[in-house]
Scaffold this motif. Structure first.
Motif, PDB file in Angstrom:
ATOM      1  N   CYS A   7     -28.790   2.737  12.564  1.00 30.65           N
ATOM      2  CA  CYS A   7     -28.896   1.308  12.880  1.00 30.65           C
ATOM      3  C   CYS A   7     -29.506   0.571  11.693  1.00 30.65           C
ATOM      4  CB  CYS A   7     -29.757   1.101  14.121  1.00 30.65           C
ATOM      5  SG  CYS A   7     -29.128   1.961  15.593  1.00 30.65           S
ATOM      6  N   ILE A   8     -28.785  -0.408  11.189  1.00 34.73           N
ATOM      7  CA  ILE A   8     -29.279  -1.245  10.097  1.00 34.73           C
ATOM      8  C   ILE A   8     -29.697  -2.576  10.697  1.00 34.73           C
ATOM      9  CG2 ILE A   8     -28.813  -2.237   7.840  1.00 34.73           C
ATOM     10  CD1 ILE A   8     -28.618   0.813   7.945  1.00 34.73           C
ATOM     11  N   THR A   9     -30.976  -2.864  10.633  1.00 34.24           N
ATOM     12  CA  THR A   9     -31.495  -4.067  11.252  1.00 34.24           C
ATOM     13  C   THR A   9     -32.294  -4.872  10.240  1.00 34.24           C
ATOM     14  OG1 THR A   9     -32.672  -4.882  13.219  1.00 34.24           O
ATOM     15  CG2 THR A   9     -33.626  -2.987  12.085  1.00 34.24           C
ATOM     16  N   GLY A  10     -32.774  -6.018  10.686  1.00 34.77           N
ATOM     17  CA  GLY A  10     -33.514  -6.899   9.791  1.00 34.77           C
ATOM     18  C   GLY A  10     -33.162  -8.342  10.076  1.00 34.77           C
ATOM     19  N   PRO A  11     -33.905  -9.273   9.492  1.00 38.50           N
ATOM     20  CA  PRO A  11     -33.631 -10.693   9.740  1.00 38.50           C
ATOM     21  C   PRO A  11     -32.327 -11.132   9.097  1.00 38.50           C
ATOM     22  CG  PRO A  11     -35.253 -10.461   7.998  1.00 38.50           C
ATOM     23  CD  PRO A  11     -35.033  -9.082   8.553  1.00 38.50           C
ATOM     24  N   ILE A  31     -18.311   1.178  11.005  1.00 41.82           N
ATOM     25  CA  ILE A  31     -19.375   0.248  11.406  1.00 41.82           C
ATOM     26  C   ILE A  31     -19.069  -0.371  12.758  1.00 41.82           C
ATOM     27  CG2 ILE A  31     -20.452  -1.979  10.849  1.00 41.82           C
ATOM     28  CD1 ILE A  31     -20.123  -1.210   7.876  1.00 41.82           C
ATOM     29  N   ILE A  32     -20.073  -0.417  13.613  1.00 37.81           N
ATOM     30  CA  ILE A  32     -19.994  -1.124  14.893  1.00 37.81           C
ATOM     31  C   ILE A  32     -20.902  -2.343  14.791  1.00 37.81           C
ATOM     32  CG2 ILE A  32     -20.397  -1.015  17.375  1.00 37.81           C
ATOM     33  CD1 ILE A  32     -20.047   2.016  17.209  1.00 37.81           C
ATOM     34  N   SER A  33     -20.349  -3.511  14.976  1.00 33.78           N
ATOM     35  CA  SER A  33     -21.148  -4.734  14.904  1.00 33.78           C
ATOM     36  C   SER A  33     -21.979  -4.895  16.174  1.00 33.78           C
ATOM     37  CB  SER A  33     -20.238  -5.950  14.738  1.00 33.78           C
ATOM     38  OG  SER A  33     -20.978  -7.156  14.887  1.00 33.78           O
ATOM     39  N   SER A  34     -23.206  -5.349  15.998  1.00 38.30           N
ATOM     40  CA  SER A  34     -24.038  -5.723  17.154  1.00 38.30           C
ATOM     41  C   SER A  34     -24.461  -7.183  17.003  1.00 38.30           C
ATOM     42  CB  SER A  34     -25.271  -4.815  17.275  1.00 38.30           C
ATOM     43  OG  SER A  34     -26.129  -4.945  16.148  1.00 38.30           O
ATOM     44  N   GLY A 102     -30.596  -8.159  18.766  1.00 39.13           N
ATOM     45  CA  GLY A 102     -31.389  -7.032  19.239  1.00 39.13           C
ATOM     46  C   GLY A 102     -31.076  -6.635  20.662  1.00 39.13           C
ATOM     47  N   LEU A 103     -30.702  -7.597  21.490  1.00 41.97           N
ATOM     48  CA  LEU A 103     -30.368  -7.315  22.884  1.00 41.97           C
ATOM     49  C   LEU A 103     -29.193  -6.355  22.971  1.00 41.97           C
ATOM     50  CD1 LEU A 103     -31.087  -8.083  25.814  1.00 41.97           C
ATOM     51  CD2 LEU A 103     -29.489  -9.980  25.616  1.00 41.97           C
ATOM     52  N   TYR A 104     -28.191  -6.558  22.138  1.00 40.77           N
ATOM     53  CA  TYR A 104     -27.027  -5.675  22.124  1.00 40.77           C
ATOM     54  C   TYR A 104     -27.413  -4.285  21.629  1.00 40.77           C
ATOM     55  CZ  TYR A 104     -23.671  -9.516  22.881  1.00 40.77           C
ATOM     56  OH  TYR A 104     -22.941 -10.549  23.401  1.00 40.77           O
ATOM     57  N   LEU A 105     -28.173  -4.238  20.544  1.00 40.50           N
ATOM     58  CA  LEU A 105     -28.570  -2.956  19.968  1.00 40.50           C
ATOM     59  C   LEU A 105     -29.409  -2.158  20.960  1.00 40.50           C
ATOM     60  CD1 LEU A 105     -28.650  -1.072  17.525  1.00 40.50           C
ATOM     61  CD2 LEU A 105     -30.650  -2.333  16.702  1.00 40.50           C
ATOM     62  N   ASP A 106     -30.369  -2.806  21.600  1.00 40.56           N
ATOM     63  CA  ASP A 106     -31.216  -2.114  22.569  1.00 40.56           C
ATOM     64  C   ASP A 106     -30.396  -1.557  23.726  1.00 40.56           C
ATOM     65  OD1 ASP A 106     -33.355  -2.792  21.005  1.00 40.56           O
ATOM     66  OD2 ASP A 106     -34.080  -4.406  22.297  1.00 40.56           O
TER      67      ASP A 106
END
Length: 313
Positions: A7-11, A31-34, A102-106
């Motif tokens: 998971c690649i996250t960040g602002p 890649i899966i977009s969130s 973040g809601l989708y990723l979680d």
């Protein structure tokens, strides 16, 4: 490899897209977009969607799957993204999930999301209309009246999550926390390796945001928003997307374009600040910071080294 995710996250504007594509090419994966807005066709510039060339270089999933006036939900995202992740894992590929929602990723990591009545969008539409007519604060006040704990955690401008909490309450009679306790899986479905990306100094991030907005305008963001508006598709969730709702004030003659652009920059900076605040609460995120754009090679190397330490190479 079973049920692993990268998971690649960040602002926003932190460089997630570039890093995810570089890693996907290095690891021969997809890649899966969130991102809750990149699912919409025609919303390309304002959502910083990967370019056609970038999508050709690495297969991307859950991008351009709906029209902007079509409803979508966390539950539907979970259904699509989970199926996609399982397909990739079955091929021996570890999916890279990237995006700012973040809601989708979680939901994907946990393997659970509030479903409610998927055929009934009346609650969502009611509060989206309230937000359009009375402002996000009015919707947030409704949440504070029935679920003060959720309201305290959620910023009024985080409209999607505020409305979700209201949907949970109105469809189940339970607060969001109570519903999560009752329905959350004992263990997350996926073993998520999370890499967070951000500049060392917040001023660097803000400068990147301002530059990105200027580039979006130069590349046709106003024309894109105008086309969506004229076609009647800039409604509901799409109309609340940062990058489009600010330009509505210009398109409807309420504000000058210069003021709308400055508002867009300010709101994007504020959004990035909220994203950082939220992400820093997650101790499982491995943060990689950088000082300038020239540090990308170092960011990629550090990401690769971290994944190798987790057994992925």
């Amino acid at each position: 490899m079973q049920n692993k995710l990268i998971c690649i996250t960040g602002p926003t504007a932190s460089g997630k897209t570039a890093l995810s594509i570089a890693l996907a090419r290095r690891l021969d994966t997809e890649i899966i977009s969130s991102d809750s807005m990149q699912i919409y066709r025609g919303m390309d510039i304002g959502t910083a969607k990967p370019t056609p060339e970038e999508q050709q270089a690495v297969p991307h999933h859950l991008i351009d799957i709906l029209e902007p006036n079509e409803p979508f939900s966390v539950a539907r995202y979970l259904e699509y993204a989970d199926a996609c992740a399982q397909t990739l894992l079955a091929k021996g590929k570890i999916p890279i999930v990237v995006g700012g929602t973040g809601l989708y990723l979680d939901a994907l990591i946990e393997g659970s999301a509030f479903t409610g009545d998927e055929t009934d969008h009346s609650i969502r539409q009611k509060y989206e209309q309230m937000a359009a007519e009375q402002g996000n604060g009015a919707v947030h006040a409704c949440l504070a009246a029935v679920d003060p704990q959720a309201a305290q955690r959620l910023h009024p401008n985080n409209l999607k999550r505020v409305i979700r909490a209201l949907e949970v309450f109105e469809q189940t009679g339970m607060t969001l926390d109570a519903w999560n306790v009752q329905n959350k899986r004992p263990e997350p479905k996926y073993d998520a390796i999370k890499i967070g990306l951000r500049p060392t100094e917040r001023e660097t991030l803000y400068a990147r945001i301002d530059k990105r907005v200027d580039e979006m305008m130069a590349h046709g963001l106003l024309e894109e928003a105008s086309s969506l508006y004229e076609s009647g598709k800039l409604i509901g969730t799409a109309a609340q997307a940062i990058g489009y709702k600010e330009l509505l004030d210009f398109l409807e003659g309420r504000e000058s374009l210069a003021v709308c652009v400055e508002t867009l920059k300010r709101r994007t900076r504020n959004y990035a600040k909220r994203q950082l605040t939220w992400l820093r609460r997650d101790p499982s995120v491995y943060w990689i910071t950088y000082d300038t754009n020239a540090d990308f090679a170092d960011v990629l190397q550090r990401s690769t080294d971290y994944l190798a330490a987790q057994g992925i190479q």
